[in-house]
Write a protein that holds these residues in place. Sequence first.
Motif, PDB file in Angstrom:
ATOM      1  N   PHE A 186      10.223  27.023  -3.947  1.00 40.03           N
ATOM      2  CA  PHE A 186      11.475  28.270  -3.592  1.00 40.03           C
ATOM      3  C   PHE A 186      12.043  28.550  -4.713  1.00 40.03           C
ATOM      4  O   PHE A 186      12.029  29.842  -5.216  1.00 40.03           O
ATOM      5  CB  PHE A 186      12.561  27.573  -3.413  1.00 40.03           C
ATOM      6  N   HIS A 187      12.430  27.506  -6.022  1.00 39.96           N
ATOM      7  CA  HIS A 187      12.789  27.750  -7.411  1.00 39.96           C
ATOM      8  C   HIS A 187      12.117  28.349  -8.392  1.00 39.96           C
ATOM      9  O   HIS A 187      12.606  29.068  -8.937  1.00 39.96           O
ATOM     10  CB  HIS A 187      13.203  27.006  -7.976  1.00 39.96           C
ATOM     11  N   THR A 188      10.799  28.494  -8.162  1.00 40.61           N
ATOM     12  CA  THR A 188       9.702  28.658  -8.734  1.00 40.61           C
ATOM     13  C   THR A 188       9.796  30.481  -7.867  1.00 40.61           C
ATOM     14  O   THR A 188       9.605  31.234  -9.597  1.00 40.61           O
ATOM     15  CB  THR A 188       7.846  28.239  -8.855  1.00 40.61           C
ATOM     16  N   VAL A 189       9.704  30.999  -6.824  1.00 45.07           N
ATOM     17  CA  VAL A 189       9.518  31.989  -7.029  1.00 45.07           C
ATOM     18  C   VAL A 189      10.887  33.144  -6.811  1.00 45.07           C
ATOM     19  O   VAL A 189      10.976  34.086  -7.633  1.00 45.07           O
ATOM     20  CB  VAL A 189       8.735  32.194  -5.552  1.00 45.07           C
ATOM     21  N   PHE A 190      12.278  32.134  -6.494  1.00 42.34           N
ATOM     22  CA  PHE A 190      13.248  32.704  -7.075  1.00 42.34           C
ATOM     23  C   PHE A 190      13.376  33.474  -8.718  1.00 42.34           C
ATOM     24  O   PHE A 190      13.695  34.166  -8.740  1.00 42.34           O
ATOM     25  CB  PHE A 190      13.937  31.887  -6.214  1.00 42.34           C
ATOM     26  N   GLY A 191      13.097  32.186  -9.334  1.00 40.49           N
ATOM     27  CA  GLY A 191      13.386  32.720 -10.405  1.00 40.49           C
ATOM     28  C   GLY A 191      12.081  33.985 -11.076  1.00 40.49           C
ATOM     29  O   GLY A 191      12.583  34.395 -12.260  1.00 40.49           O
ATOM     30  N   LYS A 192      11.087  33.875 -10.165  1.00 42.14           N
ATOM     31  CA  LYS A 192      10.008  35.123 -10.724  1.00 42.14           C
ATOM     32  C   LYS A 192      11.143  36.272 -10.040  1.00 42.14           C
ATOM     33  O   LYS A 192      10.992  37.892 -10.920  1.00 42.14           O
ATOM     34  CB  LYS A 192       9.430  35.317  -9.645  1.00 42.14           C
ATOM     35  N   THR A 248      11.332  38.859  -0.228  1.00 48.08           N
ATOM     36  CA  THR A 248      10.337  37.504  -0.935  1.00 48.08           C
ATOM     37  C   THR A 248       9.448  37.199  -0.670  1.00 48.08           C
ATOM     38  O   THR A 248       9.676  36.284   0.415  1.00 48.08           O
ATOM     39  CB  THR A 248      11.218  37.271  -2.509  1.00 48.08           C
ATOM     40  N   ARG A 249       7.989  37.240  -1.364  1.00 44.78           N
ATOM     41  CA  ARG A 249       7.016  36.331  -0.737  1.00 44.78           C
ATOM     42  C   ARG A 249       6.227  35.586  -2.007  1.00 44.78           C
ATOM     43  O   ARG A 249       6.643  36.298  -2.985  1.00 44.78           O
ATOM     44  CB  ARG A 249       5.695  37.146  -0.144  1.00 44.78           C
ATOM     45  N   GLY A 250       6.070  34.161  -1.690  1.00 46.59           N
ATOM     46  CA  GLY A 250       5.917  34.012  -3.031  1.00 46.59           C
ATOM     47  C   GLY A 250       4.078  33.411  -2.391  1.00 46.59           C
ATOM     48  O   GLY A 250       3.858  33.218  -1.169  1.00 46.59           O
ATOM     49  N   LEU A 251       3.129  33.618  -3.355  1.00 46.56           N
ATOM     50  CA  LEU A 251       2.258  33.457  -2.875  1.00 46.56           C
ATOM     51  C   LEU A 251       1.005  33.023  -4.209  1.00 46.56           C
ATOM     52  O   LEU A 251       1.641  32.606  -5.106  1.00 46.56           O
ATOM     53  CB  LEU A 251       1.074  35.189  -2.879  1.00 46.56           C
ATOM     54  N   ASN A 252      -0.025  32.197  -3.612  1.00 47.47           N
ATOM     55  CA  ASN A 252      -0.944  31.664  -4.799  1.00 47.47           C
ATOM     56  C   ASN A 252      -2.157  32.345  -4.868  1.00 47.47           C
ATOM     57  O   ASN A 252      -1.906  33.288  -4.715  1.00 47.47           O
ATOM     58  CB  ASN A 252      -1.306  30.016  -4.270  1.00 47.47           C
ATOM     59  N   GLN A 253      -2.763  31.386  -6.027  1.00 45.00           N
ATOM     60  CA  GLN A 253      -3.914  32.214  -6.556  1.00 45.00           C
ATOM     61  C   GLN A 253      -5.151  32.575  -5.895  1.00 45.00           C
ATOM     62  O   GLN A 253      -6.088  33.613  -6.733  1.00 45.00           O
ATOM     63  CB  GLN A 253      -4.596  30.816  -7.679  1.00 45.00           C
ATOM     64  N   MET A 254      -4.596  32.116  -4.576  1.00 47.22           N
ATOM     65  CA  MET A 254      -5.905  32.256  -3.879  1.00 47.22           C
ATOM     66  C   MET A 254      -5.509  34.202  -2.895  1.00 47.22           C
ATOM     67  O   MET A 254      -5.598  34.607  -1.675  1.00 47.22           O
ATOM     68  CB  MET A 254      -6.305  31.176  -2.340  1.00 47.22           C
ATOM     69  N   LEU A 257       5.403  30.674   1.145  1.00 44.17           N
ATOM     70  CA  LEU A 257       7.162  31.145   1.147  1.00 44.17           C
ATOM     71  C   LEU A 257       7.794  32.427   1.048  1.00 44.17           C
ATOM     72  O   LEU A 257       6.944  33.590   0.797  1.00 44.17           O
ATOM     73  CB  LEU A 257       7.585  30.222  -0.250  1.00 44.17           C
ATOM     74  N   GLU A 258       8.189  32.655   1.953  1.00 38.38           N
ATOM     75  CA  GLU A 258       9.107  33.719   2.545  1.00 38.38           C
ATOM     76  C   GLU A 258      10.673  34.085   2.642  1.00 38.38           C
ATOM     77  O   GLU A 258      11.299  32.566   3.410  1.00 38.38           O
ATOM     78  CB  GLU A 258       8.347  34.870   3.434  1.00 38.38           C
ATOM     79  N   TYR A 259      11.425  35.037   2.447  1.00 39.71           N
ATOM     80  CA  TYR A 259      12.933  34.706   2.285  1.00 39.71           C
ATOM     81  C   TYR A 259      12.802  36.097   2.838  1.00 39.71           C
ATOM     82  O   TYR A 259      13.028  36.560   1.627  1.00 39.71           O
ATOM     83  CB  TYR A 259      13.395  33.262   1.952  1.00 39.71           C
ATOM     84  N   VAL A 260      14.748  36.618   3.186  1.00 39.24           N
ATOM     85  CA  VAL A 260      15.244  36.982   3.032  1.00 39.24           C
ATOM     86  C   VAL A 260      16.939  36.791   2.324  1.00 39.24           C
ATOM     87  O   VAL A 260      17.576  36.035   2.482  1.00 39.24           O
ATOM     88  CB  VAL A 260      15.975  38.214   3.938  1.00 39.24           C
ATOM     89  N   MET A 290      10.427  20.481   4.247  1.00 42.54           N
ATOM     90  CA  MET A 290      11.979  21.575   4.831  1.00 42.54           C
ATOM     91  C   MET A 290      10.537  22.426   5.319  1.00 42.54           C
ATOM     92  O   MET A 290       9.572  23.508   3.927  1.00 42.54           O
ATOM     93  CB  MET A 290      12.672  22.002   3.475  1.00 42.54           C
ATOM     94  N   VAL A 291      10.635  23.769   6.274  1.00 48.19           N
ATOM     95  CA  VAL A 291      10.194  24.174   6.844  1.00 48.19           C
ATOM     96  C   VAL A 291      10.298  26.260   6.775  1.00 48.19           C
ATOM     97  O   VAL A 291       9.767  26.832   6.854  1.00 48.19           O
ATOM     98  CB  VAL A 291       9.458  24.270   8.418  1.00 48.19           C
ATOM     99  N   ALA A 292      12.233  25.430   6.625  1.00 46.73           N
ATOM    100  CA  ALA A 292      12.585  26.783   7.636  1.00 46.73           C
ATOM    101  C   ALA A 292      13.563  26.938   6.434  1.00 46.73           C
ATOM    102  O   ALA A 292      15.200  26.052   6.753  1.00 46.73           O
ATOM    103  CB  ALA A 292      12.930  27.477   9.041  1.00 46.73           C
ATOM    104  N   LEU A 293      14.909  28.572   6.574  1.00 44.86           N
ATOM    105  CA  LEU A 293      15.695  28.481   5.856  1.00 44.86           C
ATOM    106  C   LEU A 293      16.420  29.575   6.797  1.00 44.86           C
ATOM    107  O   LEU A 293      16.506  30.558   6.317  1.00 44.86           O
ATOM    108  CB  LEU A 293      15.779  28.837   4.095  1.00 44.86           C
ATOM    109  N   ASN A 294      17.826  29.064   7.484  1.00 45.49           N
ATOM    110  CA  ASN A 294      17.792  30.138   8.272  1.00 45.49           C
ATOM    111  C   ASN A 294      18.751  31.264   7.998  1.00 45.49           C
ATOM    112  O   ASN A 294      19.467  32.107   8.261  1.00 45.49           O
ATOM    113  CB  ASN A 294      18.918  29.245   9.732  1.00 45.49           C
ATOM    114  N   GLY A 295      19.786  30.028   6.550  1.00 42.34           N
ATOM    115  CA  GLY A 295      21.124  31.538   5.857  1.00 42.34           C
ATOM    116  C   GLY A 295      21.572  30.106   5.395  1.00 42.34           C
ATOM    117  O   GLY A 295      21.091  28.802   5.029  1.00 42.34           O
TER     118      GLY A 295
END
Length: 344
Positions: free
Chosen positions: A68-74, A128-134, A139-142, A267-272
């Motif tokens: 989460f933090h890696t994707v958020f930081g981007k 936002t979506r986080g994607l790997n090298q493939m 991860l995805e979140y609003v 952790m599998v979901a972030l509701n709010g």
Amino acid sequence: MTKTNPGRFFEDYRIGQVIRHATPRTVAEGERALYHALYPARHALYSSDEFAVNCGLEGSPMDDLIAFHTVFGKTVPDISLNAIANLGYAEGRWLHPVWPGDTLRAESQVIGLKENSNGKSGVVWVRTRGLNQMDLPVLEYVRWVMVRKADPDAPAPEAVVPDLARVVHPDDLIIPEELDFSDYDFELAGEPHAWDDYQVGEVIDHVDGVTVEEAEHMLATRLWQNTAKVHFDATAREDGRRLIYGGHVISMARALSFNGLANAQMMVALNGGAHANPCFAGDTIRAWSEVLDKADTDAPGIGAIRLRLVAHKGAAGDHALLTPEGKYAPDVLLDLDYWALIPK
């Protein structure tokens, strides 16, 4: 012509706009070691390859919040470099484990815009979506952010406020195919409490507290390549104080929740979520959780538990959340609603 990046302002966003964020980041065991040095993270699935293999995985994945933090930081240089406040989260899901050696990148789509009545700022919603090298989404979140305008006279866009789900439905939770808690080792995990032992409405005080240090929160924020000025530059705020990155509070609270929720492994979901009040160096973070819901799953030995995680800087045992006027109590730092996987 300037070559530096001033960041986007509110008038720079358009509905439907897609932003591919720099810079891809390869995460490795060093991130895990530093993460566990910064926070009292002890969940066994993320600490031991052998424990993870016993749960059906090929090894220990990276902590959920590292992803989460890696994707958020981007996203920070493009979304929140000129933010006044990060306002909330919704519809977050972890879609695939992140493994040591994976390279993560992020992209965001603007899904909502609304100028504030003062004409000096507005709210931007992005998915936002986080994607790997493939190019596999991990991860995805609003999230929605209040962003300054560079030109107060810039015309207001047509207001578009997205209709977001209040809760990720249990049927939409993504459970790794190989994950199996049917032979779960409660002794090695640290606590005997299983899915059946928790009741909706139960409140768990996580007992421990950690005082936040200036150097540690800045080190953590640099680790995620989060460039928001308010976390580093003491001149960026009128009070001359560095604001602690909200994700630092999230990770600290999640780590503290081990005491009472040691088996809420994944952790599998972030509701709010809401960063209710600012956090600064010298504050002591404590946490408590409330069980909001439970759901069965088809995965072997696995149940889902919905938790409200509250971080605060009040006294131990303080469970105050709202004032009589319905606002967050002044000592509340974080109100996070998430789903986790737990053995049955």
